[in-house]
Design an enzyme around this catalytic site. Structure first.
Site, PDB file in Angstrom:
ATOM      1  N   GLY A 169       7.504  -4.409  11.777  1.00 40.29           N
ATOM      2  CA  GLY A 169       8.621  -3.506  12.021  1.00 40.29           C
ATOM      3  C   GLY A 169       8.250  -2.057  11.774  1.00 40.29           C
ATOM      4  N   ASP A 170       7.557  -1.805  10.674  1.00 42.96           N
ATOM      5  CA  ASP A 170       7.125  -0.446  10.348  1.00 42.96           C
ATOM      6  C   ASP A 170       6.134   0.093  11.372  1.00 42.96           C
ATOM      7  OD1 ASP A 170       8.247   0.205   7.551  1.00 42.96           O
ATOM      8  OD2 ASP A 170       7.424  -1.792   7.283  1.00 42.96           O
TER       9      ASP A 170
END
Length: 398
Positions: A169-170
């Protein structure tokens, strides 16, 4: 360590104010492509990423901190904010991934910065974006993965949602942030003005969720966790062998026919149960069992020889050890060897994609300690003397 910079973004000035993963990974991408990235770290321990990773040596920092110079500044006090404001006065890109509203509180928000540098491109990464009812909530990558739809479909159907073994996600949010920055650079060529790039973690995940939204919108379908397979795409799975595991992607009609030839069972390709894409998808588990009965009679090496000979997309399931000994990784220079003052040499993933004329590179190892380049950056860019820097350090500002 510092080598020649021939990257596409050579000459671009980037100030990275983020920490942990999303902001720093965006800075890593820009730095790999040749940008001059100055990372702002809090005095003392610096970015928490310096302590992250597995094993005795915490070397995640060596990857995400490469191609950067480190300066320290206490952003919670006016003197520290003023130092960064001066660095941003002639910068091209600023990266931050603090909770929305934080940089505004410090007097470093878009309105403040564009007043002193209208050409500045401001890349902002956060869990939910800069606007909307959830914008002020705390959000990490895993939360974005859950809201964006990733976690719901990852794992085995009889178990709770799983996660990918990396912080996807990051890094997705960072990648889209980098993409937005490059688009904003192009737009600046025409307008002469910078702009804000707003990259939300959950939206970055949403972007790679394929047809999950229209499937529900048009048909009410809710995609479920399916373990190692993609439902209806068969055969495409990891199969057990005598001495390990092997990935085979034989789901296309012509590819499946070649797989059947390799298996010594060419009639399977015309068997009505498996002859079409739809038929194979309907009998996915049955077909996987049939294939694995065959792969269990082979070693990984034997299976690979057959897959190559029959042009079937397939490959080994690699670990870090495999990557460091594979001749294709070596020929493609996919693994870089980075000199390091403490570890001697650290091998890590090399920059990509590969550009033919302005190649990306790792020109300097990650800063060994926070503020390593205070004198170099604050001295050269802001004209601060050694005495002034010493005074700032004694006050805890840098």
């Amino acid at each position: 360590m510092e080598t020649e910079n021939s990257g596409a973004l050579k000459g671009l000035k980037v100030i990275e104010m983020g920490q942990l993963i999303a902001g720093p990974f965006c800075g890593q991408l820009l730095g790999d492509m040749g940008a001059d990235v100055v990372k702002i770290e809090p005095p003392g321990a610096g970015d928490p990423m310096r302590q992250w990773g597995n094993g005795v040596h915490k070397v995640w920092w060596e990857v995400i901190g490469r191609n950067k110079r480190s300066v320290t500044a206490n952003l919670r006090v006016t003197e520290g904010q003023n130092l960064v404001r001066r660095l941003l006065a002639d910068a091209d890109i600023m990266i931050e991934n603090f909770k929305p509203g934080t940089v505004e509180k410090w007097g470093l928000g878009p309105a403040d910065l564009h007043a002193i540098n209208p050409r500045l491109i401001i890349v902002r990464m956060s869990g939910y974006g800069q606007t909307g009812p959830y914008s002020t909530r705390a959000g990490y990558g895993g939360i974005g993965e859950a809201m964006g739809g990733w976690r719901a479909i990852v794992g085995d159907p009889d178990r709770p949602p799983s996660r990918m073994g990396v912080s996807i996600g990051d890094t997705l949010a960072a990648t889209y942030g980098c993409m937005g920055a490059l688009a904003a650079l192009h737009a600046r060529e025409a307008s002469g003005k910078g702009q804000v790039v707003d990259s939300a973690l959950y939206e970055a995940v949403l972007q790679v969720m394929e047809s999950i939204v229209p499937e529900y919108d048009l048909m009410g379908l809710v995609r479920q966790r399916s373990g190692s397979i993609l439902p209806g795409i068969a055969p495409s799975n990891v199969y057990a062998c005598k001495d390990g595991e092997y990935m085979i992607g034989g789901n296309g009609d012509t590819v499946f026919a070649r797989l059947c030839e390799a298996m010594g069972q060419p009639d399977l390709a015309t068997d009505p149960r498996y002859a079409t894409h739809v038929a194979r998808g309907e009998r996915q588990a049955e077909l996987d069992t049939l294939i694995e009965q065959w792969t269990l009679t082979k070693t990984v090496d034997e299976l690979e020889v057959l897959m190559i000979a029959h042009s079937v997309p397939a490959g080994r399931v690699y670990t870090g050890k495999d990557m460091l000994t594979d001749p294709h990784f070596d020929a493609r220079e996919a693994i870089a060897q980075v000199p390091h003052p403490k570890h001697g040499t650290v091998r890590m993933q090399a920059p990509m994609p590969k550009l033919s004329d302005t190649p990306s590179s790792i020109r300097r190892s990650a800063p060994n300690h926070p503020g390593e380049h205070n004198a170099e950056v604050y001295g050269a860019r802001l004209g601060l003397s050694a005495a002034e820097l010493g005074d700032l350090e004694r006050k805890g500002i840098i």
